[in-house]
Write an enzyme that holds these catalytic residues in place. Structure first.
Site, short mmCIF file in Angstrom:
data_model
loop_
_atom_site.label_atom_id
_atom_site.label_comp_id
_atom_site.label_asym_id
_atom_site.label_seq_id
_atom_site.Cartn_x
_atom_site.Cartn_y
_atom_site.Cartn_z
N ALA A 5 -54.63 -24.35 3.66
CA ALA A 5 -54.86 -22.98 4.01
C ALA A 5 -55.30 -22.16 2.77
O ALA A 5 -55.91 -21.03 3.07
CB ALA A 5 -53.32 -22.77 4.45
N ARG B 249 -47.07 -21.13 2.70
CA ARG B 249 -46.05 -21.27 1.88
C ARG B 249 -45.85 -20.22 0.56
O ARG B 249 -44.97 -20.18 0.03
CB ARG B 249 -45.63 -22.60 1.27
CG ARG B 249 -45.12 -23.51 2.42
CD ARG B 249 -45.00 -24.88 2.24
NE ARG B 249 -44.98 -25.72 3.37
CZ ARG B 249 -45.72 -26.09 4.03
NH1 ARG B 249 -46.92 -25.95 4.04
NH2 ARG B 249 -45.40 -26.72 5.37
N VAL C 289 -56.83 -25.96 10.64
CA VAL C 289 -57.29 -25.86 12.12
C VAL C 289 -58.12 -24.63 12.54
O VAL C 289 -58.48 -24.65 13.82
CB VAL C 289 -56.00 -25.84 13.14
CG1 VAL C 289 -55.13 -27.04 12.68
CG2 VAL C 289 -55.30 -24.53 12.91
N HIS D 80 -55.16 -32.13 10.77
CA HIS D 80 -53.92 -31.48 11.71
C HIS D 80 -54.53 -30.70 12.80
O HIS D 80 -53.90 -29.99 13.56
CB HIS D 80 -53.26 -30.46 10.76
CG HIS D 80 -52.42 -30.80 9.91
ND1 HIS D 80 -51.90 -30.12 8.56
CD2 HIS D 80 -51.97 -32.41 9.66
CE1 HIS D 80 -51.10 -31.00 8.05
NE2 HIS D 80 -51.23 -32.24 8.36
N CYS E 69 -52.59 -34.76 31.92
CA CYS E 69 -53.64 -35.46 32.24
C CYS E 69 -55.05 -35.41 31.51
O CYS E 69 -56.09 -35.87 31.69
CB CYS E 69 -54.32 -34.57 33.69
SG CYS E 69 -55.09 -33.09 33.31
N CYS F 123 -52.49 -26.03 32.91
CA CYS F 123 -53.70 -26.83 33.21
C CYS F 123 -54.24 -26.46 34.60
O CYS F 123 -53.45 -26.49 35.59
CB CYS F 123 -53.34 -28.19 32.99
SG CYS F 123 -54.62 -29.19 33.42
N CYS G 201 -53.80 -29.88 36.82
CA CYS G 201 -52.33 -30.23 37.35
C CYS G 201 -51.20 -29.29 37.03
O CYS G 201 -50.02 -29.74 37.21
CB CYS G 201 -52.06 -31.55 36.59
SG CYS G 201 -51.95 -31.50 34.79
N SER H 282 -50.56 -26.49 -1.01
CA SER H 282 -49.53 -26.84 -1.89
C SER H 282 -49.08 -28.33 -2.19
O SER H 282 -47.98 -28.62 -2.89
CB SER H 282 -48.18 -25.82 -1.21
OG SER H 282 -48.02 -26.45 0.15
N ASN I 180 -55.99 -24.71 -7.30
CA ASN I 180 -54.87 -24.28 -6.45
C ASN I 180 -54.38 -23.13 -7.24
O ASN I 180 -54.09 -23.19 -8.69
CB ASN I 180 -53.75 -25.15 -6.08
CG ASN I 180 -53.12 -24.86 -4.92
OD1 ASN I 180 -53.78 -24.68 -3.78
ND2 ASN I 180 -51.66 -24.35 -4.90
P1 OAD Z 1 -49.47 -23.84 2.01
O1 OAD Z 1 -49.29 -22.51 2.37
O2 OAD Z 1 -48.35 -24.97 1.79
O3 OAD Z 1 -50.22 -24.02 0.57
C1 OAD Z 1 -51.52 -23.16 0.34
C2 OAD Z 1 -51.59 -23.26 -1.25
O4 OAD Z 1 -52.80 -22.46 -1.50
C3 OAD Z 1 -50.70 -22.60 -2.01
O5 OAD Z 1 -50.02 -23.31 -2.96
C4 OAD Z 1 -51.18 -21.36 -2.56
O6 OAD Z 1 -50.85 -20.79 -4.07
C5 OAD Z 1 -52.78 -21.78 -2.41
N1 OAD Z 1 -53.52 -20.52 -2.35
C6 OAD Z 1 -53.49 -19.45 -1.70
N2 OAD Z 1 -54.74 -18.87 -1.74
C7 OAD Z 1 -55.44 -19.53 -2.54
C8 OAD Z 1 -56.69 -19.29 -3.02
N3 OAD Z 1 -57.50 -18.20 -2.55
N4 OAD Z 1 -57.24 -20.15 -3.72
C9 OAD Z 1 -56.73 -21.18 -4.05
N5 OAD Z 1 -55.53 -21.49 -3.59
C10 OAD Z 1 -54.83 -20.50 -3.07
O7 OAD Z 1 -50.58 -24.59 2.96
P2 OAD Z 1 -51.06 -26.02 3.24
O8 OAD Z 1 -50.87 -26.92 1.95
O9 OAD Z 1 -52.37 -26.15 3.60
O10 OAD Z 1 -49.28 -27.74 9.04
O11 OAD Z 1 -50.11 -26.38 4.23
C11 OAD Z 1 -50.25 -27.91 4.82
C12 OAD Z 1 -49.64 -27.50 6.09
O12 OAD Z 1 -48.43 -27.07 6.23
C13 OAD Z 1 -50.70 -26.91 7.07
O13 OAD Z 1 -51.58 -27.80 7.72
C14 OAD Z 1 -49.47 -26.60 8.39
C15 OAD Z 1 -48.59 -26.24 7.50
O14 OAD Z 1 -47.29 -26.51 8.17
C16 OAD Z 1 -49.15 -27.78 10.31
O15 OAD Z 1 -49.01 -26.91 10.90
C17 OAD Z 1 -48.98 -29.31 10.82
#
Ligand code: OAD
Length: 269
Positions: A26, A38, A105, A121, A132, A155, A158, A197, A221
């Site tokens: 993200a 997060r 996503v 994801h 269906c 849907c 169905c 993260s 990150n």
């Molecule tokens: P997180 O929110 O857990 O982590 C995002 C990381 O990106 C954090 O550590 C931020 O410090 C860092 N960050 C934010 N902005 C940034 C930038 N401009 N440049 C560099 N880093 C930056 O998001 P994900 O790790 O993607 O899953 O989360 C993983 C999954 O948890 C997601 O796909 C989602 C969520 O629950 C589902 O919904 C199944």
């Protein structure tokens, strides 16, 4: 743009690598105005993911579930790729990047021109009927006139409640995407993690697959990750800023690409 030792290092790692895989999260889309999950301002600081984004929530409280997902869809329709997405697209085009795996996503990698993106994801472009198996464009999930309290989407075939084609908490990852991600991580010479993260399993196992198979690891990150100690380069930098500097080191032009020319709503399919 000022020179950056980390950008020089990552550019030389990319040049030396005969096979590079990138994992994004993200954090690559926050510079497009989409919140991560997060961080201090992340989505999971505002809503409980089990109440908003789990398969139980979809089954037991679809009204609240769709309130959350409709807000995400509306927000996404205004989002455009940023320098991070553009840099990754041009790295792929110029042969520096062989596999792009994303937890996102939002479809912004594809809007920037990236091809064969492994969406581990799922995606928010589509909706699916679990009864269906029909697949629809995600426009069907939005209430009429954008009313977030509109009836839950059903849907047309169905009448069962539709589901965004994303992986919800409590669901398995798409098997083919997971197999492709493991294969890419296990066979690359360089694995680059950007904007995640690394707190979500099993995706956070991919850097281990890469390192145990002999790959070098680079992490960009903003905040420290639990795997920084394994990395050859751990770079606390914004994804867009960092990747633009890497592209500059490699002599690549980041001027606006395909995605910026698409019309409103294209990201939703
Ligand atoms: P997180 O929110 O857990 O982590 C995002 C990381 O990106 C954090 O550590 C931020 O410090 C860092 N960050 C934010 N902005 C940034 C930038 N401009 N440049 C560099 N880093 C930056 O998001 P994900 O790790 O993607 O899953 O989360 C993983 C999954 O948890 C997601 O796909 C989602 C969520 O629950 C589902 O919904 C199944």
């Amino acid at each position: 743009m000022p020179a950056s030792p980390a950008a020089v290092t990552l550019a030389s790692m990319l040049t030396a690598s005969r096979s590079t895989a990138v994992l994004t999260g993200a954090g690559v889309s926050t510079e497009s105005g989409l919140p991560d999950f997060r961080s201090r301002t992340g989505l999971w600081k505002q809503v409980d993911p089990i109440k908003a984004a789990s398969i139980e929530a979809w089954e037991q409280d679809p009204v609240q579930f769709f309130r959350f997902y409709r807000q995400r869809l509306v927000r996404l329709s205004d989002a455009r790729p940023n320098q991070a997405h553009h840099a990754l697209a041009i790295l792929q085009e110029r042969g520096h990047l062989d596999s792009l795996i994303t937890q996102n996503v939002d479809g912004l990698h594809q809007l920037a021109g990236s091809r064969e993106v492994v969406e581990i994801h799922g995606n928010l472009r589509e909706a699916v009927c679990l009864a269906c198996d029909q697949v629809f464009g995600s426009q069907i999930l939005l209430g009429s006139d954008g009313d977030p309290a509109a009836p839950v989407p059903r849907c047309p075939q169905c009448n069962c409640v539709l589901k965004p084609r994303v992986v919800l908490f409590g669901e398995s990852l798409p098997a083919s995407a997971w197999a492709a991600a493991v294969e890419a991580a296990s066979s690359c010479e360089l694995f680059v993690v950007v904007g995640t993260s690394l707190q979500v399993s099993p995706v956070n196992m991919l850097p281990f697959h890469a390192v145990h198979s002999g790959a070098r690891l680079a992490i960009i990150n903003l905040e420290p990750t639990p795997l920084d100690h394994l990395a050859d380069l751990a770079w606390p930098q914004k994804a867009g800023v960092g990747l633009a500097r890497v592209a500059q080191e490699l002599g690549l032009d980041l001027s606006p690409r395909t995605g910026d020319c698409l019309s409103d709503g294209d990201g939703l399919g």
